[in-house]
Design a protein around this motif. Structure first.
Motif, mmCIF file in Angstrom:
data_model
loop_
_atom_site.group_PDB
_atom_site.id
_atom_site.type_symbol
_atom_site.label_atom_id
_atom_site.label_comp_id
_atom_site.label_asym_id
_atom_site.label_seq_id
_atom_site.Cartn_x
_atom_site.Cartn_y
_atom_site.Cartn_z
ATOM 1 N N GLY A 116 -45.989 -25.606 -30.418
ATOM 2 C CA GLY A 116 -46.335 -24.607 -29.640
ATOM 3 C C GLY A 116 -47.316 -24.766 -28.407
ATOM 4 N N THR A 150 -44.797 -26.364 -26.154
ATOM 5 C CA THR A 150 -43.974 -25.406 -25.472
ATOM 6 C C THR A 150 -44.666 -24.340 -24.584
ATOM 7 O OG1 THR A 150 -42.725 -25.126 -27.630
ATOM 8 C CG2 THR A 150 -42.439 -23.377 -26.346
ATOM 9 N N ASP A 202 -27.846 -29.144 -28.299
ATOM 10 C CA ASP A 202 -27.642 -27.616 -27.777
ATOM 11 C C ASP A 202 -28.899 -26.783 -28.043
ATOM 12 O OD1 ASP A 202 -25.218 -27.649 -26.700
ATOM 13 O OD2 ASP A 202 -24.227 -26.427 -28.251
ATOM 14 N N GLY A 203 -29.489 -26.866 -29.150
ATOM 15 C CA GLY A 203 -30.651 -26.168 -29.680
ATOM 16 C C GLY A 203 -32.027 -26.479 -28.966
ATOM 17 N N ALA A 204 -31.880 -27.672 -28.339
ATOM 18 C CA ALA A 204 -33.209 -28.224 -27.714
ATOM 19 C C ALA A 204 -32.998 -28.306 -25.958
ATOM 20 C CB ALA A 204 -33.625 -29.540 -28.256
ATOM 21 N N LYS A 205 -31.817 -28.089 -25.688
ATOM 22 C CA LYS A 205 -31.633 -28.086 -24.213
ATOM 23 C C LYS A 205 -32.593 -27.223 -23.454
ATOM 24 C CE LYS A 205 -27.007 -29.250 -23.209
ATOM 25 N NZ LYS A 205 -26.253 -29.959 -24.258
ATOM 26 N N HIS A 240 -35.561 -28.942 -22.496
ATOM 27 C CA HIS A 240 -36.670 -29.878 -22.722
ATOM 28 C C HIS A 240 -36.575 -30.989 -21.585
ATOM 29 C CE1 HIS A 240 -38.897 -28.605 -26.305
ATOM 30 N NE2 HIS A 240 -37.885 -28.345 -26.702
ATOM 31 N N PRO A 284 -25.062 -22.339 -18.091
ATOM 32 C CA PRO A 284 -26.389 -22.717 -18.442
ATOM 33 C C PRO A 284 -25.961 -24.451 -18.778
ATOM 34 C CG PRO A 284 -25.873 -20.528 -19.446
ATOM 35 C CD PRO A 284 -24.767 -20.930 -18.320
ATOM 36 N N PHE A 285 -27.055 -25.153 -18.479
ATOM 37 C CA PHE A 285 -26.907 -26.524 -18.640
ATOM 38 C C PHE A 285 -25.604 -27.285 -18.050
ATOM 39 C CE2 PHE A 285 -29.524 -24.316 -21.925
ATOM 40 C CZ PHE A 285 -30.731 -24.934 -21.750
ATOM 41 N N PRO A 311 -33.604 -27.376 -15.530
ATOM 42 C CA PRO A 311 -33.643 -25.975 -15.312
ATOM 43 C C PRO A 311 -35.149 -25.598 -15.619
ATOM 44 C CG PRO A 311 -32.679 -26.294 -17.531
ATOM 45 C CD PRO A 311 -32.927 -27.843 -16.837
ATOM 46 N N LYS A 345 -36.333 -22.665 -17.092
ATOM 47 C CA LYS A 345 -36.384 -21.182 -18.019
ATOM 48 C C LYS A 345 -34.908 -20.506 -17.729
ATOM 49 C CE LYS A 345 -39.630 -18.010 -19.799
ATOM 50 N NZ LYS A 345 -41.190 -17.684 -19.651
ATOM 51 N N TYR A 346 -34.236 -20.827 -18.663
ATOM 52 C CA TYR A 346 -32.975 -19.782 -18.984
ATOM 53 C C TYR A 346 -33.283 -18.561 -19.845
ATOM 54 C CZ TYR A 346 -29.344 -22.995 -17.117
ATOM 55 O OH TYR A 346 -28.653 -23.599 -16.309
ATOM 56 N N TYR A 347 -33.052 -17.636 -19.218
ATOM 57 C CA TYR A 347 -33.063 -16.232 -20.020
ATOM 58 C C TYR A 347 -32.127 -15.166 -19.495
ATOM 59 C CZ TYR A 347 -36.397 -14.503 -16.524
ATOM 60 O OH TYR A 347 -36.860 -14.183 -15.238
ATOM 61 N N PRO A 393 -27.485 -15.360 -18.977
ATOM 62 C CA PRO A 393 -28.745 -16.367 -19.007
ATOM 63 C C PRO A 393 -28.518 -17.101 -17.571
ATOM 64 C CG PRO A 393 -26.927 -17.117 -20.287
ATOM 65 C CD PRO A 393 -26.461 -15.609 -20.037
#
Lengths: 560, 943
Positions: free
Chosen positions: A44, A47, A213-216, A218, A283-284, A291, A293-295, A414
């Motif tokens: 964290g 992060t 996908d889960g860590a894209k 970084h 996205p990505f 990038p 911060k995707y949200y 996103p």
């Protein structure tokens, strides 16, 4: 009296043991020992550093509701109360800083060093983790990867500082709150560049090429290489390389080429999307290198949809200056647009314009959402209809998704701020190689064309047979950077590093006034406002308070 | 210690038989004189049985507190104890206490400014005690008396000692008093007609010439008869919703006595204070009025186990229940102070509650149909103390061990209800809004507890050898406050003191303490504190001892180092870097945040307590055995004070710190007392004037270097508001054109004009300066007069607060933030126009407030000298008149004595500089609850 002494001794000894009562009986705060024990807390810490990337939550319309490019000759912010106007009306000063990132970037750097302090003692593993095919996954040697990501971020923060403030103090540890030790001299620009380059190499050697996908999101190897490319390009540019040391251009070209080679040798890791607009809402996308911060969001639409549409605030108004920068296809060949050429003017908004114009700018008559845009005087989105309507006759199209229904308020997609995309690597190479060689070779034409052709088709292709001089090529490359990266926070800095601000930014911006008589439209260019730029504005001023606190660090050189 | 006080009391024994009131005649221990420095044999016992002849200490007896008919003892201390200045903030039943400062405000924004309070040497709260429980209150002011309190002594110490039994026959004392409270300092609001006319003017000022309220409407507002009261109401919120007075009563029963073996003092007390809400439900099942009911109980026992061992045992408690309507006092007061007189009729023609589609705040509904809340507080204290004479080791040696517990529980409970309101239109048609709902099931409002345990021991040596006298103490003290969820708050002190006298004429004192707190880094938790002091009883010298003029004279002085570890912020362990989860970042394709860990507080390894170097010099004397005086001068130079370092820390630090020890403030002050005792036959007089002056100067506060002089805090007083300097109002357009541009939004003639203090041609936040505005006076004065003749007695107390500023709420003038209600102050507004009838209205030369507007003007509502005003005042704070029935009558009814009395608290203002509301805290009715005056009468019976 002896007895008193004895008693005194007894009491003292008895109660001395009580001093342990002052120790905390339990820890009700989150302390470093807990972080070291818990790998998720430790991760964290890493992060949270990503939040200190340049734009983050506040991307797009960040400066009093305005995009940074509204402080360039490409854009105009419609709201008169926005702080952005102070960047172009001469009010920008140490007493009136705008988009001041000084403290925030050092806060990011501090977080990097806090992370470095703890990571090696933490319980985050460094084990090799293999996937089903026996290849190491992104979580292999996780500790080293997190360190490399942090090195990348530290380098990124310094590159932002360098871009904004020139020479900056280098912090190399977690600073104690000791006022006497925090006022330190600035490190020369070139030394900071060397450090950033070293850190980029260091990070790139460790960072994964791609994440699952889960860590894209970084930092990747490509991101570190791209940071190096941009840093060296800025360092070689006229503002920071007044003697035009060719070696700097060579290094810049090499770094950009390294990104291209890296992509091509990894099965075209990065690809220009055949749809110019798609990467901003995909996205990505394979064009995106890093990038920010995707949200799920709809703020881009709220801020920029023309005022005549429900809930649209129409903040960003592209200028005629920008519209004129898009090329026009005459006889199958793209040529620079010439406002004095009536043949060009007749086709100002035609399909013969560089398709990126329509992808970037909403002009009168273009279809948007359920109707055509009406920027003509008195139109639904008309010029100066009220104080918040367009000031230039244009609205922003780029980034804006017409399918987002602002009346719902909850409709979002996103999106991220795009820090680096592949087109930049190609144009960085073209620019640097052109400057290094003196006369552009085929590779310069090739990389420049790669970017053009994606949007313009083969008609956009340029080849070495044109035999342009370095100056001709430079003009075309700079224009290409302008139109390709419009409103992506490139031009604000590009014009500065080219040392062209006094020429380009200390000049009026223009708009288009269209009057509608029956079905006849009459367009007239008009001056929207004068702009003020002086060479000190090549860098950002530090607030007067920051300077008073640290007189040795002092004010940005150009503002002294 | 107890022996000492008992001896003192024996002096008054014969006086006591005439009634307890005589006790209240003893101003600051003057008749007894044993507790006053400078008096013969003036050895004062402070905490832990420590004795001193050289310290600056003020003392009062509990009986003096009895004359104040206030429920909160903190309201009585200002004016009775020299060195204390006080400000009472409001009148909420159960929490209407005063802010107290000892020797003024001496800290910066980060450090706690309140003195340490100890009840019978243990942490406690005296404000909720019954005055009959209190034997003495001592205020320890200088380093000579506070250094042994180490890290907690620098703001001074208030030592409260509770009453103990005396050997002898059982004495029963019953006090009963009842009275009423009245509200003071309320604004006077305009009625609908007056309001409507001025509203039209405001509209005119905004550029709409057509009156908003036409003449016909205004006429209806004026004529509140027939249907006009429904269609065009004019509601007097204060008169309609607040009772002119509310009851307050107090009863206490004190039984004491004992033998040489055991002594006891038992007290039972009841205090009840009611609120002013007119429409509150007074249902026996539940009441929605504001109220506070408190029960006090105490048993203090002294047991002589054997010749050498004595034991003290105290058990005491305070049970309080505070009630208010569900919406809370501040909502009700805010509605009364802000709702327009013409918004809606309170009752509709059919007797329903008035309101509109957006206004559900009918005060009748808020008071009677919103439900209620009640908070129950339970405080309990127990103390056990044993003293062993150690004569067998050496004469004069004793050892004392004492342990105490102080527990606090609170439980709040609320039940909500809602009510519908009805609008009334011009044809009296009613429309309902909202729903009537019965009382809900209750919910918890608060539920919390904490307790403090304390333990101390001391070895005392007290002996004379010929011309030499020696008192020495070594002690240790520990207290721990336990709050569930948190690591305990711990204080630990070791101390030693020495008090040496030669020929009862020359005195030397010294104290040393090692004092620690858990809030600091291991290894840095303890500090050393010390004091040196000396005294010279000049009157004992041969050249003065025969003087009939100068009948007393003593000089004393002290110097020492004391600490202050109190913080305004509750954040603990600032030495330690602390983290929190937060600042997550969304990775991956789910676009939801991955949790982050951030540094919430950068550790400051140097974090330590505030230090204070205190010097005191005092002189005490008497003339003709009638006049007495006392004078003290002190300096208090503080360093390592808590202040925000962020204006000093270069930004590259990259984190934030709430406080570091960078502040320095130098304070100084003077305290003076002049008194007269006169006795002629049955006539007795005591008059005492006292003054407490304090001032300070910031040496360093962490502000950035190089500020323009108006923005600098350095060199100025360490407290107060910042604001602009008002220059009056813009006279006309030319005045605006010739003045610097103001950056607080639009403005026009009639709006506030501010001074360009930094001379940059622009009026903005950089033109602020220190205005004061905290209510703390630099000079606090009091006059206490006591007269008795035969059975009659009278006591008068006057206090004066000087050199202070207060914040005057805009509600008293006209620029109300919600753009609404107008008070009579509005007639002093700036105006310049010609009305419909052709009359010229021009108040430009006399205006006190800016022009009227219907919306908020940010230009006019800046903090400035317009709303932060000098507010010196002199108040007749208290009077008590009593009559003690002739002794001869007593035999018939088998009573020792009966005294009848009446008293008044907060009676009148003799001087009022600001003349807006109550000058002590004008915002009280606007922001919380109006301040009260209390009139009461009662009887005191001794059996």
């Amino acid at each position: 009296m002896k007895s008193i002494k004895i008693l005194f001794l007894i009491v003292t000894i008895t109660l001395s043991s009580c001093e342990s009562l002052l120790n905390k009986q339990f820890d009700d705060t989150l302390s470093d020992s807990q972080i070291l024990r818990d790998p998720s807390l430790m991760m964290g810490m890493q992060t949270s550093i990503y939040n200190y990337m340049p734009r983050n939550d506040f991307s797009y319309n960040i400066i009093g509701g305005a995009m940074l490019d509204c402080a360039t000759d490409d854009g105009m912010e419609s709201s008169g109360s926005s702080d952005i106007h102070n960047m172009t009306n001469g009010a920008w000063s140490p007493n009136k800083t705008i988009d001041d990132q000084w403290w925030r970037l050092y806060a990011g750097i501090r977080k990097c060093y806090l992370f470095f302090k703890y990571i090696d003692q933490s319980t985050v593993t460094n084990n090799i983790v293999l996937d089903a095919n026996g290849k190491p996954t992104e979580n292999s040697q996780l500790r080293e990867r997190l360190k490399a990501e942090t090195v990348f971020l530290k380098a990124l923060f310094y590159s932002e500082l360098l871009k904004r403030y020139g020479n900056v103090p280098m912090v190399t540890s977690i600073l104690a709150p000791d006022t006497t030790k925090l006022d330190i001299a600035r490190t020369p620009y070139a030394t900071v560049v060397d450090s950033i380059v070293r850190w980029c190499d260091q990070a790139a050697a460790v960072l994964p090429v791609i994440y699952s996908d889960g860590a894209k999101g970084h930092a990747t190897k490509g991101a570190a290489m791209m940071l190096k490319s941009r840093t060296l390009l800025y360092a070689a540019s006229p503002l920071n390389n007044p003697t035009n040391d060719k070696e700097k251009w060579r290094l810049a070209a090499e770094a950009a080429k390294a990104v291209i080679d890296f992509s091509e040798s990894n099965g075209n890791l990065y690809v220009l999307n055949t749809n110019y607009a798609a990467p901003f809402s995909t996205p990505f996308d394979k064009e995106i290198i890093m990038p920010d911060k995707y949200y799920n969001r709809n703020d881009i639409e709220f801020s920029n949809v023309p005022n005549g549409y429900s809930k649209g605030q129409g903040h960003t108004n592209p200028t005629q200056n920008l519209v004129d920068a898009f090329e026009i296809k005459i006889n199958g060949v793209y040529v620079p647009y010439d406002p004095t050429n009536l043949a060009h003017e007749a086709k100002m908004y035609s399909v013969d314009r560089d398709p990126r114009l329509a992808a970037t700018v909403l002009y009168n008559g273009v279809s948007f959402k359920t109707r055509n845009v009406e920027t003509f005087v008195g139109g639904l989105d008309g010029l100066n209809k009220t104080i918040d309507y367009t000031k230039t006759g244009y609205y922003l199209k780029k980034f804006v998704l017409p399918e987002i229904n602002l009346d719902l308020g909850t409709a979002m997609k996103p999106r991220a701020w795009i820090l680096y995309r592949y087109a930049e690597a190609l144009l960085n190479y073209a620019e640097a190689e052109n400057e290094y060689l003196g006369t552009p070779d085929a590779s310069v034409y090739q990389r420049l064309s790669q970017v053009r052709v994606r949007s313009m088709g083969v008609a956009g292709n340029l080849d070495a047979s044109l035999n342009w001089t370095q100056d001709q090529m430079r003009t075309r490359i700079r224009n290409e950077q302008r139109v390709e990266f419009a409103f992506e926070e490139h031009r604000f800095w590009d014009v500065r590093r080219w040392n062209k601000g006094v020429e380009l930014f200390n000049a009026p911006v223009y708009g288009i006034s269209i009057t509608k008589t029956g079905t006849t439209l009459t367009s007239t260019r008009f001056k929207v406002e004068d702009r003020i730029f002086s060479s000190k504005m090549n860098f950002c001023p530090l607030s007067q308070y920051s300077v008073l606190k640290a007189p040795i660090t002092g004010q940005t050189d150009s503002w002294k | 210690m107890m022996m000492k006080i008992k001896n003192n009391l024996s002096i008054y024994k014969h006086l006591m038989s005439f009634g307890f009131i005589v006790l209240s005649f003893i101003p600051s221990g003057v008749f007894g004189q044993t507790d006053r420095p400078g008096s013969p044999d003036s050895t004062i016992t402070i905490g832990y049985n420590v004795k001193t002849n050289t310290a600056a200490i003020s003392v009062i007896r509990g009986s003096e507190l009895e004359t104040h008919a206030t429920d909160n003892l903190s309201n009585a201390l200002g004016g009775l104890l020299t060195g204390i200045s006080a400000q009472q903030m409001g009148g909420v039943p159960g929490s209407d206490g005063s802010n107290l400062w000892l020797r003024g405000f001496r800290t910066l924004s980060g450090g706690a400014s309140q003195p340490l309070v100890l009840v019978d040497n243990a942490p406690g709260d005296y404000t909720m005690l019954d005055p009959n429980e209190i034997e003495t209150i001592k205020v320890l002011k200088d380093a000579a008396s506070t250094a042994i309190y180490g890290q907690r002594g620098a703001n001074g110490v208030i030592l409260v000692t509770t009453k103990r039994g005396k050997a002898g026959r059982m004495s029963i004392k019953l006090d009963a008093q009842t009275g009423f409270q009245e509200l003071v300092g309320l604004p006077t609001f305009l009625n609908s007609y007056e309001y409507g006319k001025l509203f039209n003017e405001a509209k005119f000022n905004e550029g709409s010439p057509i009156p908003f309220y036409d003449d016909a409407t205004l006429a209806k507002y004026k004529d509140q008869t027939g249907n006009n009261i429904y269609t065009n109401p004019s509601v007097d919120y204060i008169g309609q919703f607040l009772k002119p007075n509310a009851p307050i009563q107090r009863y206490s029963l004190n039984i004491s006595g004992g033998s040489s073996f055991a002594k006891y003092s038992i007290l039972l007390g009841v205090m009840d204070q009611q609120g002013f809400y007119k429409y509150a439900v007074e249902d026996p099942k539940y009441s929605t009025n504001a109220s506070s009911t408190r029960y006090n109980m105490r048993t203090n026992l002294d047991i002589q186990i054997n010749k050498r061992l004595s034991v003290l045992f105290n058990l005491s408690g305070q049970i309080a229940r505070n009630k208010s309507p569900f919406v809370g006092n501040s909502t009700i007061w805010s509605t009364i102070m802000h709702e327009l007189p013409n918004s809606y009729p309170i009752f509709t023609p059919t007797g329903m509650l008035g309101g509109t589609s957006t206004k559900f705040n009918n005060p009748v509904g808020l008071m009677s149909r919103s439900g209620y809340q009640e908070v129950n507080n339970r405080n309990m204290q127990a103390m056990l103390e044993a003293t062993q004479q150690l004569d067998f080791i050496t004469k004069g040696l004793t050892i004392t061990v004492s342990g105490a517990y102080n527990g606090f529980n609170t439980y709040g409970y609320q039940k909500q209800q809602s009510f519908a309101v009805y609008s009334v239109d011009a044809n009296l048609v009613q429309t309902k809004f909202g729903l009537d709902k019965p009382l809900s099931d209750g919910t918890d409002l608060s539920n919390d507890m904490n307790y403090t345990t304390s333990l101390w021991g001391s070895i005392n040596y007290d002996r004379s050898f010929g011309d030499h006298s020696l008192q020495a103490t070594v002690m240790t003290y520990l207290d721990q406050k336990f709050i569930p969820r948190y690591s305990p708050y711990v204080n630990l002190n070791y101390g030693a003191t020495l008090n040496y006298g030669f020929l009862k004429r020359y005195f030397l004192g010294g104290s040393l303490s090692k004092s620690g707190n858990d809030n600091y880094a291991p290894g840095s938790r303890f500090g050393l504190f010390y004091s040196f002091s000396g005294g010279w009883d000049v009157h004992k010298e041969s050249f003065l001892s025969e003087s009939n003029i100068l009948t007393q004279l003593k000089i004393r002085s002290s110097y020492g180092l004391v600490g202050n570890n109190g913080q305004v912020s509750t954040q603990r362990y600032l030495y330690q870097t602390q983290y929190t989860t937060g600042e997550g970042y969304p990775f991956g394709t789910t676009y939801s945040s991955t949790s982050g860990t951030v540094e919430s507080q950068a550790g400051n390894p140097y974090f330590t307590w505030e230090k204070s170097k205190q010097f005191n010099i005092g002189i005490d004397g008497g003339l003709f055995n009638k006049v007495y005086f006392s004078f003290d001068y002190y300096t208090d130079n503080r360093f390592d004070m808590l202040a925000s370092p962020m204006n000093k820390l270069p930004d590259i630090f990259g984190s934030t710190l709430s406080y570091t020890n960078i502040g320095k403030v130098n304070s100084k002050g003077i305290e003076a007392v002049l008194g007269v005792n006169e006795k002629m036959g049955d006539f007795r007089l005591n008059m005492e004037l006292s003054a407490t002056f304090s001032d300070n100067k910031v040496i360093e506060n962490g502000e950035v270097n190089g500020l323009s002089s108006n923005l600098q805090g350095i060199g100025k007083q360490s407290f107060g508001e910042w604001g602009l300097k008002s220059l009056g109002f813009f006279y006309d357009a030319a005045d605006i054109a010739n003045s610097p541009v103001q950056k607080f939004g639009t403005y026009a003639p009639g709006d506030v004009k501010y001074a360009d203090l930094n001379h940059d041609g622009i009026i903005d936040g950089n033109d602020k300066t220190r205005l004061g505005g905290t209510g703390i006076p630099n000079l606090f004065t009091s006059a206490n007069l006591k007269l008795s003749f035969k059975g009659f007695d009278i006591g008068v107390q006057i206090v004066g607060l000087f050199n202070r500023e207060v914040y005057i709420p805009l509600e008293f003038s006209n620029a109300i933030p919600n753009g609404g209600k107008l008070a009579v102050g509005a007639y002093s507004r700036w105006a310049n126009y010609t009305d419909q009838n052709g009359n010229v209205v021009d108040t430009r030369s006399t205006a006190l407030y800016p022009r009227l507007l219907t919306t908020v003007s940010t230009n006019n509502t800046q903090n400035s000298t317009l709303n932060i005003k000098e507010a010196d005042f002199i108040r007749l704070k208290n009077i008590e008149i009593g009559y003690t029935l002739p002794k001869a009558w007593m035999k018939a009814i088998k009573l020792e004595s009966i005294r009848l009395f009446c008293n008044g608290y907060n009676l009148a203002l003799l001087y009022d500089q600001a003349k807006i509301g109550d000058p002590e805290y004008p915002g009280a009715p606007i922001w919380s609850y109006g301040k009260t005056r209390i009139l009461s009468f009662g009887a005191s019976l001794n059996f």
